[in-house]
Design an enzyme around this catalytic site. Structure first.
Site, PDB file in Angstrom:
ATOM      1  N   GLY A 233      27.252  -4.730  67.000  1.00 57.98           N
ATOM      2  CA  GLY A 233      28.389  -3.808  66.991  1.00 57.98           C
ATOM      3  C   GLY A 233      29.760  -4.449  66.977  1.00 57.98           C
ATOM      4  CD  GLU A 270      19.495  -6.082  68.684  1.00 56.42           C
ATOM      5  OE1 GLU A 270      18.402  -6.572  68.371  1.00 56.42           O
ATOM      6  OE2 GLU A 270      19.649  -4.891  68.979  1.00 56.42           O
ATOM      7  N   GLY A 272      24.928  -7.716  63.232  1.00 55.11           N
ATOM      8  CA  GLY A 272      24.662  -7.820  61.798  1.00 55.11           C
ATOM      9  C   GLY A 272      25.978  -8.017  61.059  1.00 55.11           C
ATOM     10  NE  ARG A 273      30.089  -3.154  60.659  1.00 57.86           N
ATOM     11  CZ  ARG A 273      29.719  -2.244  59.759  1.00 57.86           C
ATOM     12  NH1 ARG A 273      30.148  -2.331  58.530  1.00 57.86           N
ATOM     13  NH2 ARG A 273      28.930  -1.240  60.099  1.00 57.86           N
ATOM     14  CB  CYS A 350      28.471  11.077  35.692  1.00 55.46           C
ATOM     15  SG  CYS A 350      28.076  10.039  34.299  1.00 55.46           S
ATOM     16  CE1 TYR A 379      24.046  -2.379  58.501  1.00 56.89           C
ATOM     17  CE2 TYR A 379      26.123  -3.365  59.197  1.00 56.89           C
ATOM     18  CZ  TYR A 379      24.812  -3.021  59.463  1.00 56.89           C
ATOM     19  OH  TYR A 379      24.261  -3.324  60.680  1.00 56.89           O
TER      20      TYR A 379
HETATM   21  C1  LIG Z   1      22.059  -2.070  63.076  1.00 61.52           C
HETATM   22  C2  LIG Z   1      21.674  -2.620  64.371  1.00 61.52           C
HETATM   23  C3  LIG Z   1      22.275  -3.796  64.859  1.00 61.52           C
HETATM   24  C4  LIG Z   1      23.419  -4.489  64.144  1.00 61.52           C
HETATM   25  O1  LIG Z   1      24.571  -3.717  64.225  1.00 61.52           O
HETATM   26  P1  LIG Z   1      25.989  -4.280  63.698  1.00 61.52           P
HETATM   27  O2  LIG Z   1      26.908  -3.144  63.940  1.00 61.52           O
HETATM   28  O3  LIG Z   1      25.813  -4.594  62.254  1.00 61.52           O
HETATM   29  O4  LIG Z   1      26.320  -5.479  64.491  1.00 61.52           O
HETATM   30  C5  LIG Z   1      21.829  -4.303  66.049  1.00 61.52           C
HETATM   31  N1  LIG Z   1      20.845  -3.696  66.750  1.00 61.52           N
HETATM   32  C6  LIG Z   1      20.247  -2.565  66.333  1.00 61.52           C
HETATM   33  C7  LIG Z   1      19.184  -1.945  67.145  1.00 61.52           C
HETATM   34  C8  LIG Z   1      20.646  -1.979  65.131  1.00 61.52           C
HETATM   35  O5  LIG Z   1      20.080  -0.853  64.728  1.00 61.52           O
END
Ligand SMILES: *Cc1c(COP(=O)(O)O)cnc(C)c1O
Length: 417
Positions: A233, A270, A272-273, A350, A379
């Site tokens: 997050g 954990e 991602g972004r 379109c 994403y």
């Molecule tokens: C999507 C997700 C993440 C990663 O979230 P980011 O906002 O990209 O850091 C981590 N844990 C869980 C359970 C997720 O679903």
């Protein structure tokens, strides 16, 4: 934007007969980013990458030596991770796990399964007992606390399909402690309450709240907690506001005395972004440029079928323009262009939803120029509807360690997918 991306795009334009449309990945900069994140990781914490942000194999390979593991939420994602490493620790989460997913997870060897409901817990015990395989789990909890920060993507603190309510923990622990269960081992709790949080201080407060709750449950239910996963997050800004400040966050974390408070407990992140957003660019050539009523529209060779993030969030995506010389204009009719004006950047679909940026102020934009959307690493391709309207997929290009920046020596690898 990094200078080498500008050169790289120009080089690509020279090599292509067809209009440019490409995802361009800067793997060395991804590597230096993850290294610098890992280098200030607080003690007793571990860094996992949530691969749903971008499961590209080359990204996983680049991250592999620098993370403690990967988080996956499907068998497809699990396969992608196992393709790059048979050993790397994996966390398996996500709502609605099927029995075949639990079976595969047990067979493949997962470090922790994040259990999202009481039914899922019972199914997992059923499957693990039948297969006679042991597994470690974390219970995912949806906190009912109104002090949780709110962002544009919030998964907890309100009714949600993710995790279980706090008041289900007691029952979950009772199911786990039942004498019939000898295979599924409770290790701790998992929280992932929001995405794209920009505020290091609020994020730290949220983690302190998690810790208070965990300490309360430890006392109340007399359980040992070996792991607390605080999710991802960390936010990335798509306008001129600052992104999440990892350095400030880790400093706050270290100052908070968390090291002592954790004792024997490990804390997992954990994200991602935040790991991958900056490592890829989406480049799309201007195909047409026209006024409509009082607005200008630039139509690009590309769109939301490749890069759906701006449409999904309804934001104006940051971009740069790479000017292409008039010499490369092959027609004998005039090359349309706009000087010192405003233009709405749209895709080739379109559909009125196929939009990247509304009424952007620009110095110059001409047909044949190339628009490069930054921050297209997270994403982006992975959340897009690739086959809607049947246009060809973009090229996928990777700048790897050791490749030079000079246009003549940049080598491009392309793999159609
Ligand atoms: C999507 C997700 C993440 C990663 O979230 P980011 O906002 O990209 O850091 C981590 N844990 C869980 C359970 C997720 O679903």
């Amino acid at each position: 934007m990094q200078v080498n991306i500008r050169r790289w795009v120009k080089e690509l334009k020279k090599q292509k007969d067809e209009p440019v449309c490409a995802y361009m990945h800067d793997l060395p900069s991804l590597e230096s980013h993850i290294k610098s994140m890992a280098s200030i990781l607080p003690q007793k914490t571990r860094l996992f990458y949530a691969i749903k942000a971008n499961p590209d194999p080359k990204i996983l390979e680049t991250l592999l030596p620098h993370v403690d593991g990967f988080e996956v939420a499907s068998l497809g994602e699990l396969q992608r991770v196992r393709h790059v490493s048979a050993e790397i620790p994996v966390l398996f989460g996500g709502p609605g796990k099927k029995e075949y997913e639990l079976e595969q997870a047990l067979q493949t060897g997962i470090s922790y399964i994040h259990v999202e409901s009481l039914l899922e817990l019972q199914k997992l015990i059923h499957v693990a007992t039948r297969m006679d395989i042991d597994t470690n789990i974390l219970l995912r909890v949806n906190l009912h606390d109104h002090t949780l920060p709110v962002t544009n993507v919030t998964m907890a603190g309100k009714p949600s399909p993710f995790g279980m309510d706090e008041w289900n923990i007691e029952e979950a622990l009772a199911i786990l402690q039942d004498s019939e269960n000898t295979h599924v081992h409770f290790q701790g709790f998992h929280f992932h309450s929001l995405s794209n949080n920009m505020h290091a201080d609020r994020h730290m407060e949220m983690i302190l709240l998690y810790m208070e709750k965990v300490e309360e449950w430890k006392q109340k239910f007399n359980v040992e907690v070996r792991v607390v996963n605080v999710g991802g997050g960390f936010g990335v800004s798509y306008d001129d506001k600052p992104s999440f400040d990892w350095e400030r966050f880790t400093t706050l974390f270290k100052r908070s005395g968390m090291h002592h408070r954790l004792g024997k407990t490990k804390l997992f992140f954990e994200p991602g972004r935040y790991i991958v957003a900056d490592c890829a660019y989406y480049a799309a050539e201007v195909i047409d440029l026209k006024p409509s009523m009082n607005q200008n529209f630039a139509i690009l060779r590309g769109g939301t079928h490749h890069q759906r993030l701006p449409a999904s969030w309804g934001h104006d995506h940051p971009f740069s323009i790479i000017s292409i010389d008039d010499q490369q204009w092959k027609y004998d009719f005039e090359r349309p262009g706009i000087n010192n004006g405003s233009v709405t950047l749209v895709g080739e679909l379109c559909s009125p939803k196929d939009r990247f940026h509304s009424e952007a102020k620009i110095k110059q934009l001409r047909v044949g120029d190339i628009v490069v959307f930054e921050k297209s690493g997270a994403y982006s391709w992975t959340i897009s509807h690739h086959d809607f309207l049947g246009h060809p997929y973009p090229d996928f290009l990777y700048k790897e360690e050791g490749m030079k920046d000079e246009p003549s020596t940049v080598s491009l690898t392309s793999n159609e997918r």
